[in-house]
Design an enzyme around this catalytic site. Structure first.
Site, mmCIF file in Angstrom:
data_model
loop_
_atom_site.group_PDB
_atom_site.id
_atom_site.type_symbol
_atom_site.label_atom_id
_atom_site.label_comp_id
_atom_site.label_asym_id
_atom_site.label_seq_id
_atom_site.Cartn_x
_atom_site.Cartn_y
_atom_site.Cartn_z
ATOM 1 C CG HIS A 1 38.788 35.047 45.951
ATOM 2 N ND1 HIS A 1 38.470 36.244 45.343
ATOM 3 C CD2 HIS A 1 40.072 35.168 46.367
ATOM 4 C CE1 HIS A 1 39.520 37.057 45.421
ATOM 5 N NE2 HIS A 1 40.493 36.438 46.023
ATOM 6 N NE ARG B 1 44.821 38.679 52.597
ATOM 7 C CZ ARG B 1 45.108 37.523 51.998
ATOM 8 N NH1 ARG B 1 45.589 37.504 50.773
ATOM 9 N NH2 ARG B 1 44.922 36.363 52.622
ATOM 10 C CG ASN C 1 48.059 33.928 50.317
ATOM 11 O OD1 ASN C 1 47.931 33.164 51.270
ATOM 12 N ND2 ASN C 1 47.581 33.649 49.113
ATOM 13 C CD GLU D 1 50.590 36.027 45.631
ATOM 14 O OE1 GLU D 1 49.500 36.452 46.066
ATOM 15 O OE2 GLU D 1 50.718 35.401 44.583
ATOM 16 C CE LYS E 1 48.143 28.254 52.059
ATOM 17 N NZ LYS E 1 48.387 29.526 51.340
#
Length: 316
Positions: A172, A202, A204, A244, A296
């Site tokens: 990351h 979670r 994303n 995701e 992104k």
């Protein structure tokens, strides 16, 4: 099948805030199902298998010491499949002799649980060919998490081949701001405290120009140029919203962590059919800091998207 259901079933990623920042936004999963089937099941399974056949190195990697954890993943996912989708999957067991049936693909596979030689491919690769999710295995040792195996067919601009063996922080490290305030360390500590039987989830999000699910680093030349082709006229059709849905499961025997990643994409023109989504997404994108937009991959066509959203809001 394509109707308003593709919008209604799309996993909306935002909470009530109009401000998006990187954070540990994981929440406890009340439904302990690692897998979700959608109406695209057969198409996406076929695509995964084609990618695995034609690009095995970038779609599947493993370390030899991951085998026990791989069998744990097979155990978890097969039992989830037959429990939550009993009309689509079947399992017969006699001691270690298992027969797994996929009704939709008309396959019946017999194997000895725990014996790698009874499968044509490694256990993680085998079960990954029956689910839409990408499957990532992180193993915990020496106070850290390491990416030790994965079946990754639909990556969002990263490489399993490159990242295999890396630690959580190393993987990351390219994310801007991820180390600010020790966010990377806090998320790592959270993951290492995860308990078996208490999964987390979670979401994303990102935008992409085009509708490809397999946007790997290795194929950037095939899909990256589309970002320069976004215009005022084609933005609603060409640009897609991508989410995701990631789920995290502690494996009780090996102490590894399974990440399941289900990627959903929807054309922007369909995503904004729901007016509250249109209004909040405009607010989020308008406020989004440049460094997140750049990471992104949105920067090249962010202006066109904002103008398009503004025009759509005027029509409502």
């Amino acid at each position: 099948m394509k109707s308003s259901s593709d919008v209604l079933s799309f996993p909306y990623p935002f909470n009530e805030s109009n401000v998006y920042r990187y954070s540990n936004n994981a929440i406890p999963l009340h439904l302990q199902n690692s897998i979700e089937l959608t109406y695209q099941y057969l198409d996406e399974i076929s695509l995964k298998r084609d990618l695995l056949t034609n690009h095995p190195e970038r779609c599947y990697q493993s370390s030899p010491h991951s085998m026990d954890a791989q069998w744990e993943i097979v155990d978890l996912i097969i039992h989830n499949l037959v429990f939550y989708y009993p009309d689509k999957f079947e399992l017969e067991k006699k001691d270690e002799q298992w027969i797994f049936s996929n009704v939709q693909t008309k396959e019946k596979i017999a194997f000895t649980f725990g014996d790698r030689t009874t499968l044509e491919v490694e256990p993680l690769d085998f079960i990954g060919r029956h689910v839409q999710e990408d499957l990532i295995l992180m193993m915990q040792r020496d106070g850290n998490l390491f990416l030790d195996a994965g079946q990754l067919c639909f990556p969002a601009n990263w490489s399993l081949y490159f990242d295999l063996g890396m630690t959580f922080k190393e993987i990351h490290s390219p994310i801007p701001g991820f180390q600010s305030g020790s966010l990377d360390d806090r998320i790592l500590q959270f993951l290492m405290r995860m308990e078996a039987g208490k999964p987390w989830g979670r979401k994303n999000w990102s935008l992409m120009a085009g509708s490809r699910l397999d946007t790997s680093l290795e194929t950037f030349s095939e899909w990256g140029q589309a970002r320069k082709q976004v215009t005022k006229e084609n933005v609603g059709e060409l640009v897609h919203f991508r989410v995701e849905v990631q789920k995290l499961f502690r494996l009780p025997k090996s102490n590894g962590i399974l990440f399941t990643i289900h990627s959903h994409i929807l054309p922007l023109e369909r995503f904004i059919q729901h007016t509250p989504w249109l209004e909040q997404f405009y607010a989020v994108l308008h406020e989004l800091p440049d460094f997140i937009s750049e990471y992104k991959g949105i920067s090249l066509y962010r202006k066109q998207v904002l103008e398009y959203l503004e025009e759509e809001m005027k029509k409502r």
